[in-house]
Design an enzyme around this catalytic site. Structure first.
Site, PDB file in Angstrom:
ATOM      1  CD1 TRP A   2      51.076  45.567  30.336  1.00 43.40           C
ATOM      2  CD2 TRP A   2      49.317  44.406  31.057  1.00 43.40           C
ATOM      3  NE1 TRP A   2      51.543  44.395  30.877  1.00 43.40           N
ATOM      4  CE2 TRP A   2      50.482  43.656  31.325  1.00 43.40           C
ATOM      5  CE3 TRP A   2      48.081  43.864  31.424  1.00 43.40           C
ATOM      6  CZ2 TRP A   2      50.464  42.410  31.944  1.00 43.40           C
ATOM      7  CZ3 TRP A   2      48.054  42.613  32.054  1.00 43.40           C
ATOM      8  CH2 TRP A   2      49.234  41.904  32.295  1.00 43.40           C
TER       9      TRP A   2
ATOM     10  CE  LYS B   3      55.140  54.648  27.999  1.00 45.53           C
ATOM     11  NZ  LYS B   3      54.217  53.680  27.369  1.00 45.53           N
ATOM     12  N   PRO B   4      50.687  56.144  28.517  1.00 47.04           N
ATOM     13  CG  PRO B   4      48.706  56.083  27.264  1.00 47.04           C
ATOM     14  CD  PRO B   4      49.913  56.929  27.548  1.00 47.04           C
TER      15      PRO B   4
ATOM     16  CD  GLU C 208      53.430  52.483  44.123  1.00 49.84           C
ATOM     17  OE1 GLU C 208      53.364  51.296  44.503  1.00 49.84           O
ATOM     18  OE2 GLU C 208      53.354  53.444  44.910  1.00 49.84           O
ATOM     19  CG  LEU C 209      59.348  49.367  40.961  1.00 51.68           C
ATOM     20  CD1 LEU C 209      60.838  49.344  41.246  1.00 51.68           C
ATOM     21  CD2 LEU C 209      59.077  49.920  39.567  1.00 51.68           C
TER      22      LEU C 209
ATOM     23  NE  ARG D 284      41.873  43.633  42.621  1.00 50.80           N
ATOM     24  CZ  ARG D 284      42.858  44.513  42.814  1.00 50.80           C
ATOM     25  NH1 ARG D 284      44.031  44.126  43.254  1.00 50.80           N
ATOM     26  NH2 ARG D 284      42.636  45.787  42.596  1.00 50.80           N
TER      27      ARG D 284
ATOM     28  CD  GLU E  60      55.126  40.749  39.316  1.00 48.26           C
ATOM     29  OE1 GLU E  60      55.991  41.156  38.518  1.00 48.26           O
ATOM     30  OE2 GLU E  60      54.334  41.499  39.892  1.00 48.26           O
TER      31      GLU E  60
ATOM     32  CB  SER F  36      43.611  47.776  46.108  1.00 51.47           C
ATOM     33  OG  SER F  36      44.619  46.843  45.793  1.00 51.47           O
TER      34      SER F  36
END
Ligand SMILES: NC(=O)c1ccc[n+]([C@@H]2O[C@H](COP(=O)([O-])OP(=O)(O)OC[C@H]3O[C@@H](n4cnc5c(N)ncnc54)[C@H](O)[C@@H]3O)[C@@H](O)[C@H]2O)c1
Ligand SMILES: O=CCCC(=O)O
Length: 488
Positions: A158, A182-183, A258-259, A286, A389, A449
């Site tokens: 998200w 699948k969003p 991508e974790l 950010r 995290e 990025s």
């Protein structure tokens, strides 16, 4: 919601896209919320496992023709989608701010960043090459070609609703793969709008299928074990990634993972402190700290730690927290109440263990899910905030005394997505690049990025790379053919 916002929401498709048709979900609908206001924005179709299976049927049926579609045509569709994204930049940005909360200025930045994957991979689509050579013995001729992997399931998080979708859809389509995307249930609207733009750009029926669901596991599980699925690309937490890898092992699926991250941010005594402060603010705040690349642990040389902390605190104390649509807002809401509770628990734990709150340190007011931007100093290395995290606007500082110690601290985590370091010493910079165990490094830079960069991690931060030349390889198989040497 103002009239403009409700008009926009009214124009976003809220059904499933399966085989080129927008259809209702068999499980009814589920609500999507505005985290800044705590209000429902829209009701979105809730897919059942049968709807998921229909989406994979469509992707499998369209697969052969899409793989044979000339690369130039695939490229042109992606390029047209890029143009449509630019044309609808304001709508996409507002939509992301509404469903995810990020400040509008950042949402506009994400339209630029996310759109760029469409342009980049439109350019890569026509550069899928192979090779032809004579075997060393001279008896055979060897041909190496690259073929699309096949139907792919793309599962996105998200926190970057547009960029995480384009970073997968664009290389998959460029390579000639059809997809089921699948969003996340928390922010499906941006993906649905992007899909409408892909449709308008000419994506044929069944090439892109969208399944929104409140029951991800029940819908995705059967797809992952379906032998027609050839690829799983996931972005999200390490915890869910590990579970999906276990499921994918059954079908020996190609996977990209991508974790999560736990980025160290090192400031050496020879650093340009002005630059380090700017970099720290960008790397930390950010997306209100909700980025896998967010600097999580600040290790500052003991001789500059107080000055760095003082300057950072001054800037953070001046940040404005509020609804992302309001002018001048730097810090938006966190995605949901659970996220605020988790950030508050990390700060409380650090304070109990002796950390000092220099600014912030508490929840924001109002119905939205806010946590105030926070700076903590004197944080003990064993505080949970240094090991987990954070995914919120909290900047914890601790000190080091030597380069060796800084590297050891930086590597003291099972994660390895990105690391940041500020130093004026080029040779030290080179040593850090060698020694720090991450897939990416920002050397005197706070944001790395870029669609042209190979994004991804080592250790428990993932497998594979997205973006750049590497990104399209994730959706290609290598095929080798041997033929007799016609002259031998
Ligand atoms: N490395 C990267 O590029 C990157 C980028 C963005 C986010 N992330 C990571 O993502 C995490 C935050 O995102 P999140 O909260 O959406 O992560 P999450 O793992 O909870 O969810 C990610 C996606 O997986 C789906 N999902 C959850 N359980 C599932 C299951 N059993 N089967 C199939 N799908 C399932 C979710 O619905 C969502 O679409 C953080 O850890 C962050 O670091 C990593
Ligand atoms: O959250 C992780 C993705 C952030 C990015 O692509 O810059």
């Amino acid at each position: 919601m103002t009239t403009t916002e409700s008009d926009l929401i009214g124009r976003v498709p809220t059904e499933l896209l399966v085989a080129g048709k927008w259809i209702p979900g068999s499980n009814g609908t589920f609500p999507v919320h505005d985290p800044a206001a705590g209000e429902a924005l829209a009701e979105v179709a809730d897919a059942s496992p049968a709807d998921g299976a229909a989406a994979l049927d469509a992707a499998a049926s369209a697969g052969r023709e899409w793989a044979r579609t000339p690369a130039r045509r695939r490229a042109e569709i992606l390029r047209r989608t890029f143009d449509l994204v630019q044309e609808h930049a304001d709508d996409l940005a507002l939509l992301m701010t509404l469903e995810m909360g990020k400040p509008l200025r950042e949402a506009r930045g994400e339209v630029g960043y996310g759109g760029e994957f469409l342009r980049w991979f439109s350019e890569e689509a026509v550069r899928i090459d192979g090779r032809y050579s004579t075997s060393p013995e001279g008896t055979g001729q060897m041909v190496v070609t690259h073929r699309p992997v096949g139907p792919s399931l793309l599962i996105t998080p998200w926190n970057f609703p547009l960029a995480m979708a384009t970073r997968k859809i664009a290389p998959a389509l460029a390579a000639g793969c059809t997809v089921v995307i699948k969003p996340p249930a928390l922010t499906p609207l941006t993906t649905l709008m992007l899909t409408r733009l892909l449709e308008r750009a000419g994506v044929p029926e069944g090439v892109v299928n969208v399944v929104t669901t409140s029951k991800s596991g029940a819908v995705c599980g059967p797809l992952i074990s379906d032998p027609r699925l050839r690829k799983l690309s996931f972005t999200g937490s390490t915890e869910v990634g590990v579970r999906l890898l276990e499921q994918a092992a059954g079908g020996v699926l190609r996977t990209s993972m991508e974790l999560g991250g736990n980025a160290p941010f090192l400031v050496f005594d020879d650093a340009d402190l002005d630059a380090a402060v700017e970099g720290a603010l960008a790397a930390k705040f950010r997306n209100t700290g909700q980025a896998c690349t967010a600097a999580n642990r600040f290790y500052v040389h003991e001789t500059v730690a107080e000055e760095f902390s003082r300057r950072v605190t001054e800037r953070v104390a001046g940040m404005r927290t509020g609804r992302g649509t309001e002018d001048g807002v730097d810090i938006g809401p966190l995605i949901e109440r659970k996220a605020v509770d988790s950030v508050a628990a990390l700060v409380d734990d650090a304070v109990e263990r002796g950390a000092r709150v220099r600014t912030g340190g508490s929840r924001g007011e109002g119905p939205g899910t806010f946590y105030l931007p926070t700076v903590l100093t004197d944080v003990p290395p064993d505080a949970e905030v240094m090991g987990q995290e954070i995914f919120g606007p909290v900047l914890p500082v601790t000190t080091f005394t030597s380069e060796e110690e800084a590297i050891e601290l930086a590597n003291s985590t099972p994660y390895g997505l990105v690391g940041y370091a500020y130093t004026r010493d080029t040779r030290r910079g080179q040593r850090l690049i060698e020694e720090i165990e991450t897939g990416m490094m920002g050397l005197n830079v706070g944001v790395v990025s870029n669609a042209a960069a190979p994004f991804g991690g080592v250790k428990q931060s993932g497998l594979g790379r997205e973006g750049s030349r590497e990104g399209i390889q994730e959706y290609l198989e290598t095929k080798y053919t041997l033929m007799p040497n016609p002259y031998a």
